[in-house]
Scaffold this motif. Sequence first.
Motif, PDB file in Angstrom:
ATOM      1  N   LYS A  54      -2.255  45.205 -99.695  1.00 19.40           N
ATOM      2  CA  LYS A  54      -3.562  45.826 -99.917  1.00 19.40           C
ATOM      3  C   LYS A  54      -4.206  45.258-101.180  1.00 19.40           C
ATOM      4  CE  LYS A  54      -6.948  48.754 -99.574  1.00 19.40           C
ATOM      5  NZ  LYS A  54      -8.033  48.458 -98.666  1.00 19.40           N
ATOM      6  N   PHE A  55      -3.414  45.103-102.224  1.00 20.75           N
ATOM      7  CA  PHE A  55      -3.905  44.559-103.486  1.00 20.75           C
ATOM      8  C   PHE A  55      -4.416  43.130-103.286  1.00 20.75           C
ATOM      9  CE2 PHE A  55      -3.041  42.566-107.691  1.00 20.75           C
ATOM     10  CZ  PHE A  55      -3.875  43.358-108.458  1.00 20.75           C
ATOM     11  N   MET A  56      -3.643  42.299-102.603  1.00 24.73           N
ATOM     12  CA  MET A  56      -4.054  40.914-102.366  1.00 24.73           C
ATOM     13  C   MET A  56      -5.293  40.856-101.483  1.00 24.73           C
ATOM     14  SD  MET A  56      -0.489  38.801-102.011  1.00 24.73           S
ATOM     15  CE  MET A  56       0.194  39.847-100.750  1.00 24.73           C
ATOM     16  N   LYS A  57      -5.344  41.685-100.449  1.00 25.15           N
ATOM     17  CA  LYS A  57      -6.505  41.687 -99.563  1.00 25.15           C
ATOM     18  C   LYS A  57      -7.765  42.052-100.347  1.00 25.15           C
ATOM     19  CE  LYS A  57      -8.490  43.473 -95.414  1.00 25.15           C
ATOM     20  NZ  LYS A  57      -8.706  44.613 -94.595  1.00 25.15           N
ATOM     21  N   HIS A  58      -7.658  43.061-101.193  1.00 28.97           N
ATOM     22  CA  HIS A  58      -8.818  43.477-101.982  1.00 28.97           C
ATOM     23  C   HIS A  58      -9.300  42.337-102.882  1.00 28.97           C
ATOM     24  CE1 HIS A  58     -11.469  46.450-103.845  1.00 28.97           C
ATOM     25  NE2 HIS A  58     -11.236  45.800-104.962  1.00 28.97           N
ATOM     26  N   LEU A  59      -8.370  41.616-103.473  1.00 31.18           N
ATOM     27  CA  LEU A  59      -8.762  40.504-104.342  1.00 31.18           C
ATOM     28  C   LEU A  59      -9.440  39.380-103.566  1.00 31.18           C
ATOM     29  CD1 LEU A  59      -5.717  40.161-106.753  1.00 31.18           C
ATOM     30  CD2 LEU A  59      -7.963  41.121-107.249  1.00 31.18           C
ATOM     31  N   MET A  60      -9.053  39.194-102.306  1.00 33.37           N
ATOM     32  CA  MET A  60      -9.569  38.067-101.532  1.00 33.37           C
ATOM     33  C   MET A  60     -10.818  38.402-100.709  1.00 33.37           C
ATOM     34  SD  MET A  60      -7.433  35.952-102.610  1.00 33.37           S
ATOM     35  CE  MET A  60      -7.855  34.498-101.715  1.00 33.37           C
ATOM     36  N   GLU A  61     -11.169  39.671-100.567  1.00 33.89           N
ATOM     37  CA  GLU A  61     -12.223  40.070 -99.641  1.00 33.89           C
ATOM     38  C   GLU A  61     -13.605  39.518 -99.971  1.00 33.89           C
ATOM     39  OE1 GLU A  61     -11.735  44.332 -99.420  1.00 33.89           O
ATOM     40  OE2 GLU A  61     -10.978  44.150 -97.394  1.00 33.89           O
ATOM     41  N   ASP A  62     -14.053  39.589-101.179  1.00 35.46           N
ATOM     42  CA  ASP A  62     -15.397  39.153-101.540  1.00 35.46           C
ATOM     43  C   ASP A  62     -15.317  37.991-102.519  1.00 35.46           C
ATOM     44  OD1 ASP A  62     -18.043  38.812-102.175  1.00 35.46           O
ATOM     45  OD2 ASP A  62     -18.390  40.874-102.799  1.00 35.46           O
ATOM     46  N   LEU A  82     -17.461  36.139-103.803  1.00 33.46           N
ATOM     47  CA  LEU A  82     -18.532  36.043-104.792  1.00 33.46           C
ATOM     48  C   LEU A  82     -18.331  36.987-105.966  1.00 33.46           C
ATOM     49  CD1 LEU A  82     -21.619  35.717-102.416  1.00 33.46           C
ATOM     50  CD2 LEU A  82     -20.347  33.906-103.566  1.00 33.46           C
ATOM     51  N   MET A  83     -17.514  38.025-105.771  1.00 34.74           N
ATOM     52  CA  MET A  83     -17.252  38.979-106.853  1.00 34.74           C
ATOM     53  C   MET A  83     -16.136  38.413-107.723  1.00 34.74           C
ATOM     54  SD  MET A  83     -16.068  42.977-106.607  1.00 34.74           S
ATOM     55  CE  MET A  83     -17.252  43.348-105.345  1.00 34.74           C
ATOM     56  N   SER A  84     -16.281  38.505-109.018  1.00 32.06           N
ATOM     57  CA  SER A  84     -15.289  37.932-109.912  1.00 32.06           C
ATOM     58  C   SER A  84     -13.974  38.697-109.827  1.00 32.06           C
ATOM     59  CB  SER A  84     -15.787  37.937-111.352  1.00 32.06           C
ATOM     60  OG  SER A  84     -15.706  39.237-111.896  1.00 32.06           O
ATOM     61  N   THR A  85     -12.878  37.971-109.998  1.00 35.02           N
ATOM     62  CA  THR A  85     -11.554  38.572-109.979  1.00 35.02           C
ATOM     63  C   THR A  85     -11.427  39.592-111.099  1.00 35.02           C
ATOM     64  OG1 THR A  85     -10.622  36.572-109.022  1.00 35.02           O
ATOM     65  CG2 THR A  85      -9.085  38.081-110.065  1.00 35.02           C
ATOM     66  N   LYS A  86     -11.999  39.293-112.247  1.00 37.35           N
ATOM     67  CA  LYS A  86     -11.934  40.210-113.388  1.00 37.35           C
ATOM     68  C   LYS A  86     -12.578  41.551-113.030  1.00 37.35           C
ATOM     69  CE  LYS A  86     -12.906  40.291-118.335  1.00 37.35           C
ATOM     70  NZ  LYS A  86     -13.438  39.531-119.458  1.00 37.35           N
ATOM     71  N   TYR A  87     -13.717  41.522-112.359  1.00 40.44           N
ATOM     72  CA  TYR A  87     -14.389  42.758-111.951  1.00 40.44           C
ATOM     73  C   TYR A  87     -13.548  43.502-110.911  1.00 40.44           C
ATOM     74  CZ  TYR A  87     -17.667  46.006-109.910  1.00 40.44           C
ATOM     75  OH  TYR A  87     -18.265  47.145-109.442  1.00 40.44           O
ATOM     76  N   LYS A  88     -12.976  42.766-109.953  1.00 37.15           N
ATOM     77  CA  LYS A  88     -12.161  43.399-108.917  1.00 37.15           C
ATOM     78  C   LYS A  88     -10.953  44.104-109.522  1.00 37.15           C
ATOM     79  CE  LYS A  88     -13.252  40.124-105.284  1.00 37.15           C
ATOM     80  NZ  LYS A  88     -12.710  39.106-104.388  1.00 37.15           N
ATOM     81  N   LEU A  89     -10.320  43.465-110.492  1.00 39.29           N
ATOM     82  CA  LEU A  89      -9.163  44.075-111.134  1.00 39.29           C
ATOM     83  C   LEU A  89      -9.562  45.336-111.897  1.00 39.29           C
ATOM     84  CD1 LEU A  89      -7.325  40.888-112.360  1.00 39.29           C
ATOM     85  CD2 LEU A  89      -6.599  42.420-110.529  1.00 39.29           C
ATOM     86  N   LYS A  90     -10.721  45.303-112.543  1.00 36.89           N
ATOM     87  CA  LYS A  90     -11.208  46.495-113.251  1.00 36.89           C
ATOM     88  C   LYS A  90     -11.467  47.606-112.243  1.00 36.89           C
ATOM     89  CE  LYS A  90     -14.819  47.963-116.476  1.00 36.89           C
ATOM     90  NZ  LYS A  90     -15.536  49.013-115.818  1.00 36.89           N
ATOM     91  N   GLU A  91     -12.097  47.254-111.130  1.00 38.87           N
ATOM     92  CA  GLU A  91     -12.406  48.226-110.082  1.00 38.87           C
ATOM     93  C   GLU A  91     -11.122  48.835-109.504  1.00 38.87           C
ATOM     94  OE1 GLU A  91     -15.544  47.684-106.691  1.00 38.87           O
ATOM     95  OE2 GLU A  91     -13.669  46.772-106.048  1.00 38.87           O
ATOM     96  N   LEU A  92     -10.115  48.012-109.291  1.00 39.69           N
ATOM     97  CA  LEU A  92      -8.843  48.500-108.753  1.00 39.69           C
ATOM     98  C   LEU A  92      -8.155  49.435-109.734  1.00 39.69           C
ATOM     99  CD1 LEU A  92      -7.395  45.292-107.110  1.00 39.69           C
ATOM    100  CD2 LEU A  92      -8.057  47.379-105.941  1.00 39.69           C
ATOM    101  N   GLU A 147      -5.075  55.393-101.054  1.00 38.52           N
ATOM    102  CA  GLU A 147      -4.884  56.548-100.175  1.00 38.52           C
ATOM    103  C   GLU A 147      -3.983  56.143 -99.008  1.00 38.52           C
ATOM    104  OE1 GLU A 147      -6.108  59.547-100.872  1.00 38.52           O
ATOM    105  OE2 GLU A 147      -7.037  58.759-102.686  1.00 38.52           O
ATOM    106  N   ASP A 148      -3.322  57.128 -98.396  1.00 35.29           N
ATOM    107  CA  ASP A 148      -2.438  56.857 -97.257  1.00 35.29           C
ATOM    108  C   ASP A 148      -3.175  56.141 -96.136  1.00 35.29           C
ATOM    109  OD1 ASP A 148      -0.270  57.969 -98.509  1.00 35.29           O
ATOM    110  OD2 ASP A 148      -0.444  59.922 -97.496  1.00 35.29           O
ATOM    111  N   GLU A 149      -4.429  56.524 -95.899  1.00 36.45           N
ATOM    112  CA  GLU A 149      -5.215  55.905 -94.833  1.00 36.45           C
ATOM    113  C   GLU A 149      -5.417  54.410 -95.094  1.00 36.45           C
ATOM    114  OE1 GLU A 149      -9.684  56.219 -93.024  1.00 36.45           O
ATOM    115  OE2 GLU A 149      -8.664  58.101 -93.539  1.00 36.45           O
ATOM    116  N   GLU A 150      -5.663  54.039 -96.347  1.00 37.18           N
ATOM    117  CA  GLU A 150      -5.829  52.625 -96.700  1.00 37.18           C
ATOM    118  C   GLU A 150      -4.544  51.849 -96.437  1.00 37.18           C
ATOM    119  OE1 GLU A 150      -8.642  52.033-100.363  1.00 37.18           O
ATOM    120  OE2 GLU A 150      -7.346  53.775-100.730  1.00 37.18           O
ATOM    121  N   LEU A 151      -3.404  52.446 -96.764  1.00 36.75           N
ATOM    122  CA  LEU A 151      -2.118  51.785 -96.540  1.00 36.75           C
ATOM    123  C   LEU A 151      -1.829  51.671 -95.046  1.00 36.75           C
ATOM    124  CD1 LEU A 151      -0.001  53.412 -99.370  1.00 36.75           C
ATOM    125  CD2 LEU A 151      -1.170  51.211 -99.400  1.00 36.75           C
TER     126      LEU A 151
END
Length: 88
Positions: free
Chosen positions: A38-46, A48-58, A65-69
């Motif tokens: 899930k963590f890797m997918k989130h980093l790779m999804e967009d 155009l969005m910076s990795t630094k911003y994605k990590l802050k968002e995460l 949530e269980d549903e996301e997993l």
Amino acid sequence: MKVAAMEMGKRTKGNPTWELVKFPKQTGNKECGVYRMKFMKHLMEDPLMSTKYKLKELGEAGTYEDEELNDICLELVEYILDFINQGE
């Protein structure tokens, strides 16, 4: 990092700046691989969005949530079934 840069023919300036990154916390003890996917997918999804911003968002998310997993597990099963069916 300096060796890799030299092998690519690039120069490095000083030492890298490392940042402490917060990421979603795993609540159970059996979901480790799912959390990583899930963590890797989130980093790779967009791209155009910076990795630094994605990590802050995460980090602000706290945990998945269980549903996301469950969604990640279903995606993996679908991928494996498609791969198996292609071989037939």
